[in-house]
Write an enzyme that holds these catalytic residues in place. Sequence first.
Site, PDB file in Angstrom:
ATOM      1  N   GLY A 283      -2.074  -8.743 -18.442  1.00  0.00           N
ATOM      2  CA  GLY A 283      -2.284  -7.545 -19.322  1.00  0.00           C
ATOM      3  C   GLY A 283      -1.530  -7.388 -20.539  1.00  0.00           C
TER       4      GLY A 283
ATOM      5  CB  SER B 291      -2.232 -12.709 -21.571  1.00  0.00           C
ATOM      6  OG  SER B 291      -1.776 -11.459 -21.181  1.00  0.00           O
TER       7      SER B 291
HETATM    8  P1  PGA Z   1      -5.267 -10.138 -18.024  1.00  0.00           P
HETATM    9  O1  PGA Z   1      -5.620  -9.963 -16.250  1.00  0.00           O
HETATM   10  O2  PGA Z   1      -6.313 -11.284 -18.260  1.00  0.00           O
HETATM   11  O3  PGA Z   1      -6.006  -9.104 -18.513  1.00  0.00           O
HETATM   12  O4  PGA Z   1      -4.181 -10.751 -18.263  1.00  0.00           O
HETATM   13  C1  PGA Z   1      -5.526 -11.127 -15.586  1.00  0.00           C
HETATM   14  C2  PGA Z   1      -5.524 -10.405 -14.102  1.00  0.00           C
HETATM   15  O5  PGA Z   1      -4.906  -9.404 -13.663  1.00  0.00           O
HETATM   16  O6  PGA Z   1      -6.203 -11.291 -13.148  1.00  0.00           O
END
Ligand code: PGA
Length: 250
Positions: free
Chosen positions: A173, A213
């Site tokens: 995130g 991400s």
């Molecule tokens: P993100 O989350 O792709 O938003 O970084 C990945 C996850 O928490 O599995």
Amino acid sequence: MSRRPLIAVNWKMHLSLSEAAALAEAISLSVATAACETVIAPPFTSISVVAEALRGSSVMLGAQNCCWAEQGAFTGEISPLMLKELGCSMVIVGHSERRQLFHEDNRMVNRRLQGAMAAGLVPVLCIGETLEQRQTDQTTAVLKEQLLECLSAVSVTDPSRLIIAYEPVWAIGTGQTASSQQAQDAHSFIRGILADMFEKTIATEIRILYGGSVKSDNVSALMAQADIDGALVGGAGLHIDSFAGIIHLV
Ligand code: PGA
């Protein structure tokens, strides 16, 4: 030996019932022309409507956590059998948000994972180091400990019954993805530990996803790595355009 690429999407605590149904339908249409396997893990309350939206589609249904017990006095928990009944085939266990915000430790993750397996669900076991652990050179020690403890007393004879997701906590995130080389190094280390724990042929066939991400502009470089078998996607899985961009590059 072949490890079919898998893109798993974790919707976390997002989307209303109607938004969830609409996005699931859009994903199932989009996936029809994709080469990877896909699984959606909606919030528990949306699983039924997503199941309905996915009827007849190749997209699989998952959940974001499960209890170790089949039933009983466990207020706020969801039994793996209940998830099976709703049509789930996979369940995420040990996500870093569960570990960090809700204090789940490796021992609890191990119990949840065993409960999932006993019910016939495929656990997607999340492991990964924090930024501080990476900066102080503890990454491999942390990953090894998480694998040994979360998979304690677990026997794997069929490699399709377990999936590992390497998710560096600092990449979740944040928009800051691990470089493909950092991810490959971690995945290859993880596969080595799995080979010590189970038979080497089993370790060679267990799928290891990368999460943190993942977007359409980094997924190809990640997937080009020898030990990266797919992705666990969060934020980019909440919109059909960004998610379709990912699945069509895999
Ligand atoms: P993100 O989350 O792709 O938003 O970084 C990945 C996850 O928490 O599995």
